[in-house]
Design an enzyme around this catalytic site. Structure first.
Site, PDB file in Angstrom:
ATOM      1  N   PHE A   1      48.926  38.616  31.499  1.00 32.75           N
ATOM      2  CA  PHE A   1      48.564  37.313  30.940  1.00 32.75           C
ATOM      3  C   PHE A   1      48.302  36.325  32.066  1.00 32.75           C
ATOM      4  O   PHE A   1      48.710  36.531  33.214  1.00 32.75           O
ATOM      5  CB  PHE A   1      49.672  36.790  30.013  1.00 32.75           C
ATOM      6  CG  PHE A   1      50.990  36.557  30.698  1.00 32.75           C
ATOM      7  CD1 PHE A   1      51.316  35.312  31.222  1.00 32.75           C
ATOM      8  CD2 PHE A   1      51.919  37.587  30.833  1.00 32.75           C
ATOM      9  CE1 PHE A   1      52.534  35.108  31.864  1.00 32.75           C
ATOM     10  CE2 PHE A   1      53.143  37.391  31.462  1.00 32.75           C
ATOM     11  CZ  PHE A   1      53.444  36.136  31.985  1.00 32.75           C
ATOM     12  N   CYS A   2      47.619  35.234  31.727  1.00 35.18           N
ATOM     13  CA  CYS A   2      47.345  34.145  32.659  1.00 35.18           C
ATOM     14  C   CYS A   2      47.117  32.882  31.847  1.00 35.18           C
ATOM     15  O   CYS A   2      47.337  32.864  30.642  1.00 35.18           O
ATOM     16  CB  CYS A   2      46.137  34.474  33.542  1.00 35.18           C
ATOM     17  SG  CYS A   2      44.629  34.816  32.608  1.00 35.18           S
ATOM     18  N   THR A   3      46.645  31.819  32.482  1.00 32.64           N
ATOM     19  CA  THR A   3      46.562  30.527  31.812  1.00 32.64           C
ATOM     20  C   THR A   3      45.599  30.546  30.623  1.00 32.64           C
ATOM     21  O   THR A   3      45.971  30.225  29.499  1.00 32.64           O
ATOM     22  CB  THR A   3      46.128  29.429  32.797  1.00 32.64           C
ATOM     23  OG1 THR A   3      46.984  29.453  33.929  1.00 32.64           O
ATOM     24  CG2 THR A   3      46.178  28.063  32.140  1.00 32.64           C
TER      25      THR A   3
END
Length: 264
Positions: free
Chosen positions: A178-180
């Site tokens: 996951f990331c922003t």
């Protein structure tokens, strides 16, 4: 309240250099501020304006003559800002819209399996899932998902070094990232598939979509999510943080540097 649009799409834009000037003109016409990156592999950025201006620019990106329908699958995430979070409008040319520096990685050809926020909790709670936060160390320190691995990187370009040093396709057979907003983990999934990993998932829409969709009472997110503008961070429901600004960069020059470092 200003409308903030975080957007990206991996798309073939071999004429990206010729698109820079007319895209800047469009943004100026709609009185929009922020930062957009253009590269051969697509578009990435965050912009802000009033509702009508943002909606008009998004229509032009998706169906206008400038991109000729090549941005018809934009990943869009909207949020609000009480003050204009950008001072200027910049349209920049880059080798990659999110810098990894691996010639085998091509998200226009191969990416992992998208996971909707509603299905994310079950995936990362499974004992056989290795959960990886693909963001920079200072972002992870502000907030992350329970049990996620922190690669402790200073920029996304170091992610491939973390994989080479730490992970093994034969041992780590089920990976969720996951990331922003989704772009870094999407590119990371392409990299991992190109280098022998077979079961790779990534959170569609990123942390921001999760924080908007999942009630706080059901959330596995802990802390705040750093964003690359003068709001600094967002919490559940994409509410502006009131608790994490001390000691963090709060002027436009510092935000520009942190955004460049993360390439998101």
């Amino acid at each position: 309240m200003y409308k903030v649009a975080a957007l990206y799409q991996f798309a073939s834009l071999p004429d990206f250099r010729q698109l820079q000037a007319p895209l800047r003109v469009l943004c100026d016409q709609f009185c929009i501020k922020g930062s957009l990156l253009l590269a051969d592999e697509g578009i990435n950025g965050t912009i802000a304006g009033n509702d009508a201006e943002i909606e008009a620019l998004v229509r032009e990106l998706e169906s206008g003559v400038l991109f000729s329908g090549r941005l018809n699958n934009l990943e869009l995430k909207y949020s609000r800002a009480s003050l204009m979070p950008f001072l200027h409008m910049k349209v920049r040319l880059k080798k990659e819209i999110v810098t990894l520096g691996d010639p085998l990685t091509d998200p226009n050809k191969l990416v992992g399996t998208y996971v909707e926020p509603a299905d994310w909790n079950a995936l990362i709670a499974a004992e056989d899932t290795l959960v990886i936060d693909t963001r920079n160390a200072f972002e992870v320190a502000m907030g992350t998902f329970e049990g996620a691995v922190d690669p402790q990187i200073a920029s996304f370009g170091q992610f491939k070094d973390f994989v080479t040093r730490t992970l093994d396709p034969a041992k780590h057979t089920k990976i969720a990232m996951f990331c922003t907003g989704g772009i870094r983990c999407e590119k990371a999934s392409s990299y991992m598939l190109a280098h022998g990993f077979t079961e790779v998932y990534h959170l569609k829409g990123g942390i921001l979509q999760y924080l908007e969709d999942i009630p706080e009472s059901e959330s596995l997110w802990r802390g705040e999510c750093f964003v690359f503008d003068q709001r600094v961070a967002l919490g559940h429901g994409l509410k502006e943080s009131e608790t994490v600004k001390d000691g963090l960069p709060i002027n436009s020059e510092d935000f520009a540097l942190t955004r460049e470092a993360a390439d998101e």
